[in-house]
Design a protein around this motif. Structure first.
Motif, PDB file in Angstrom:
ATOM      1  N   ARG A   1       0.812  -1.215   0.000  1.00 55.21           N
ATOM      2  CA  ARG A   1       0.000   0.000   0.000  1.00 55.21           C
ATOM      3  C   ARG A   1       0.850   1.273   0.000  1.00 55.21           C
ATOM      4  O   ARG A   1       0.637   2.181  -0.802  1.00 55.21           O
ATOM      5  CB  ARG A   1      -0.919   0.001   1.234  1.00 55.21           C
ATOM      6  CG  ARG A   1      -1.806   1.240   1.268  1.00 55.21           C
ATOM      7  CD  ARG A   1      -2.522   1.393   2.595  1.00 55.21           C
ATOM      8  NE  ARG A   1      -3.254   2.642   2.617  1.00 55.21           N
ATOM      9  CZ  ARG A   1      -3.527   3.322   3.706  1.00 55.21           C
ATOM     10  NH1 ARG A   1      -3.110   2.869   4.866  1.00 55.21           N
ATOM     11  NH2 ARG A   1      -4.208   4.448   3.646  1.00 55.21           N
ATOM     12  N   THR A   2       1.829   1.338   0.880  1.00 58.16           N
ATOM     13  CA  THR A   2       2.652   2.549   0.979  1.00 58.16           C
ATOM     14  C   THR A   2       3.437   2.787  -0.304  1.00 58.16           C
ATOM     15  O   THR A   2       3.512   3.913  -0.808  1.00 58.16           O
ATOM     16  CB  THR A   2       3.611   2.427   2.171  1.00 58.16           C
ATOM     17  OG1 THR A   2       2.849   2.222   3.363  1.00 58.16           O
ATOM     18  CG2 THR A   2       4.447   3.685   2.317  1.00 58.16           C
ATOM     19  N   ALA A   3       4.025   1.707  -0.851  1.00 62.75           N
ATOM     20  CA  ALA A   3       4.809   1.862  -2.085  1.00 62.75           C
ATOM     21  C   ALA A   3       3.926   2.307  -3.241  1.00 62.75           C
ATOM     22  O   ALA A   3       4.318   3.168  -4.036  1.00 62.75           O
ATOM     23  CB  ALA A   3       5.503   0.543  -2.427  1.00 62.75           C
ATOM     24  N   LEU A   4       2.730   1.732  -3.341  1.00 61.45           N
ATOM     25  CA  LEU A   4       1.827   2.120  -4.424  1.00 61.45           C
ATOM     26  C   LEU A   4       1.320   3.548  -4.242  1.00 61.45           C
ATOM     27  O   LEU A   4       1.173   4.291  -5.213  1.00 61.45           O
ATOM     28  CB  LEU A   4       0.649   1.142  -4.486  1.00 61.45           C
ATOM     29  CG  LEU A   4       0.999  -0.305  -4.852  1.00 61.45           C
ATOM     30  CD1 LEU A   4      -0.234  -1.191  -4.768  1.00 61.45           C
ATOM     31  CD2 LEU A   4       1.602  -0.366  -6.242  1.00 61.45           C
ATOM     32  N   HIS A   5       1.059   3.941  -3.000  1.00 61.62           N
ATOM     33  CA  HIS A   5       0.607   5.305  -2.759  1.00 61.62           C
ATOM     34  C   HIS A   5       1.688   6.329  -3.122  1.00 61.62           C
ATOM     35  O   HIS A   5       1.410   7.369  -3.722  1.00 61.62           O
ATOM     36  CB  HIS A   5       0.211   5.464  -1.292  1.00 61.62           C
ATOM     37  CG  HIS A   5      -0.185   6.868  -0.929  1.00 61.62           C
ATOM     38  ND1 HIS A   5      -1.414   7.393  -1.225  1.00 61.62           N
ATOM     39  CD2 HIS A   5       0.520   7.865  -0.328  1.00 61.62           C
ATOM     40  CE1 HIS A   5      -1.484   8.642  -0.815  1.00 61.62           C
ATOM     41  NE2 HIS A   5      -0.316   8.954  -0.249  1.00 61.62           N
ATOM     42  N   ASN A   6       2.928   6.012  -2.782  1.00 56.22           N
ATOM     43  CA  ASN A   6       4.024   6.948  -3.039  1.00 56.22           C
ATOM     44  C   ASN A   6       4.484   6.946  -4.484  1.00 56.22           C
ATOM     45  O   ASN A   6       5.332   7.766  -4.861  1.00 56.22           O
ATOM     46  CB  ASN A   6       5.209   6.616  -2.125  1.00 56.22           C
ATOM     47  CG  ASN A   6       4.894   6.885  -0.660  1.00 56.22           C
ATOM     48  OD1 ASN A   6       4.038   7.720  -0.343  1.00 56.22           O
ATOM     49  ND2 ASN A   6       5.567   6.170   0.232  1.00 56.22           N
ATOM     50  N   GLU A   7       3.958   6.012  -5.309  1.00 52.25           N
ATOM     51  CA  GLU A   7       4.377   5.950  -6.702  1.00 52.25           C
ATOM     52  C   GLU A   7       4.033   7.233  -7.445  1.00 52.25           C
ATOM     53  O   GLU A   7       4.751   7.651  -8.356  1.00 52.25           O
ATOM     54  CB  GLU A   7       3.718   4.747  -7.387  1.00 52.25           C
ATOM     55  CG  GLU A   7       4.199   4.497  -8.809  1.00 52.25           C
ATOM     56  CD  GLU A   7       5.668   4.164  -8.897  1.00 52.25           C
ATOM     57  OE1 GLU A   7       6.278   4.435  -9.964  1.00 52.25           O
ATOM     58  OE2 GLU A   7       6.229   3.647  -7.907  1.00 52.25           O
ATOM     59  N   ILE A   8       2.922   7.890  -7.080  1.00 52.16           N
ATOM     60  CA  ILE A   8       2.546   9.131  -7.771  1.00 52.16           C
ATOM     61  C   ILE A   8       3.503  10.271  -7.440  1.00 52.16           C
ATOM     62  O   ILE A   8       3.515  11.296  -8.129  1.00 52.16           O
ATOM     63  CB  ILE A   8       1.101   9.546  -7.432  1.00 52.16           C
ATOM     64  CG1 ILE A   8       0.966   9.809  -5.921  1.00 52.16           C
ATOM     65  CG2 ILE A   8       0.118   8.491  -7.887  1.00 52.16           C
ATOM     66  CD1 ILE A   8      -0.388  10.379  -5.537  1.00 52.16           C
TER      67      ILE A   8
END
Length: 431
Positions: free
Chosen positions: A12-19
């Protein structure tokens, strides 16, 4: 007390920070920027992390962690930006620029501030090297720009960022192996300048990575041409082949199908990546918002004219591979159908031969059954005759010959009826 929430997804954190990955820097002109793209495999991409760590340690900075894919660092005399991509590593170096002397001499790039030995040891193979100078609009006359930086005969220029900036380039390699670009920024915020610079660097990066599919397409074209000739020869051979040659033709066709599928597997990833890179080039050109500048060719026009043949070659290679694979499949189906028909005809002939043999076996069986009835009857009647001889002494009224004569039809009928009953029982058990 905050409410209790369900357990989060591990990504979740990695996907959220991808933007927020690889954000543009806030840049203030004048600046010299050198952008280097190193084409590398997985091992060299990881080696670039260690190479960056060595540079940071030499400047008393913390190295990147094992999961980091981009990093920016201020090393005093220059800034470095490291980005780890799927197939390459991009290094962007920036340093302050003395704009006063820009038009009077050969301009210095940001790489002049980078340690030479460390720079020469960058992991991978250099695919792209661009020197970009960011100046304030109005500080440089056109004559100085063309005399010391770009070539007038291949000059490409446009107004970007809604007319707040101008970009000039010639897409030519200089003696040091680099290409050159000049960005003249007007009344723009530092962050907007950073976004414009990032898009220009990405146009050059993705232009080169997209073209990596071109040599693959050319090599594949030769292999496809040979495979097409082989397929045409096989199709003609199938048309005139005798039945005895079908197995050999099927073997050749199977080998050809294997070659075509092997070529497809070897090139599909490269062509797919090139297609994605071409789309990124188009998108970044749209993002900079080009407008024509003094009747000069724009970047979008230049890319559309010069990249279209390469893009068409890659797309044509993909279509040609797919078409050849479909043709091989059709010819294979045709030959297999022909072989199957021949096999069915052979099976029918075999069944007919088996029926004939079965009829013969039935006839022989009937003959054998008749002989068996006679043999068994003869044996049993012989026993009856012996019994009659013994019984005559005990008062049996008939002679042995008369007893045997009367027993023959009875015994024969009993033996025949017993065999028929046994046959019917076996027949029922089989079905």
């Amino acid at each position: 007390m905050p409410p209790s929430l369900p357990s989060p997804h591990p990504q979740r954190t990695a996907l959220h920070n991808e933007i927020h990955a690889r954000p543009p820097e806030a840049l203030t002109p004048p600046l010299a920027i050198s952008h280097v793209v190193m084409w590398a495999d997985a091992a060299r991409r990881e080696a670039s992390r260690e190479h960056l760590a060595a540079l940071l340690r030499d400047n008393h900075l913390a190295p990147p962690d094992a999961r980091m894919t981009h990093l920016r660092a201020d090393l005093g005399t220059f800034h470095v930006r490291w980005e780890l991509h799927t197939e390459f590593i991009s290094w962007t170096f920036s340093a302050p620029l003395q704009a006063q002397g820009f038009g009077r001499q050969e301009p210095a790039g940001a790489l002049a501030a980078v340690p030479r030995e460390w720079l020469a040891a960058l992991p991978g193979q250099c695919l792209c090297q661009l020197n970009l100078w960011v100046l304030q609009m109005g500080t440089l006359p056109d004559s100085a720009l063309l005399a010391h930086v770009l070539r007038e005969e291949t000059l490409v220029a446009s107004s970007i960022a809604d007319g707040h900036a101008q970009v000039f380039t010639d897409f030519a390699l200089q003696a040091d192996g680099s290409s050159r670009m000049v960005l003249l920024a007007g009344a723009m915020s530092p962050r907007r300048v950073g976004r414009a610079v990032q898009r220009l660097l990405e146009i050059e990066t993705y232009r080169m990575t997209a073209l990596m599919g071109l040599p693959v397409a050319r090599e594949a074209g030769e292999a496809l041409a040979q495979a097409e000739r082989e397929l045409a020869a096989l199709a003609e051979a199938i048309r005139v082949a005798e039945r005895d040659a079908e197995a050999q033709l099927l073997d050749r066709l199977t080998r050809l199908a294997g070659q075509v599928e092997s070529l497809y597997a070897a090139t599909h990833a490269r062509f797919s990546a090139s297609s994605a890179y071409f789309e990124l080039v188009d998108r970044r050109i749209r993002d900079i918002g080009e407008a024509r500048l003094r009747n000069l060719q724009t970047i979008g026009e230049f890319m559309d004219r010069r990249l279209s043949p390469a893009r068409s070659t890659c797309e044509w290679a993909v279509r040609r591979q797919n078409a050849l694979s479909e043709r091989v499949s059709r010819v294979s189906n045709l030959l297999r159908t022909r072989v199957e028909i021949a096999q069915e005809q052979g099976t029918q002939q075999l069944l007919a031969s088996m029926n004939q043999r079965q009829d013969m076996q039935l006839r022989l069986q009937s003959t054998v059954e008749g002989l068996s009835v006679a043999a068994i009857t003869y044996y049993v009647v012989g026993l009856v005759s012996y019994l009659a001889k013994g019984a005559q002494k005990l008062g049996w009224p008939w002679s042995p010959e008369s007893t045997a004569a009367v027993a023959i039809p009875v015994v024969a009928l009993g033996v025949w009826w017993s065999l028929r009953r046994m046959h019917h029982r076996l027949f029922r058990n089989m079905h």
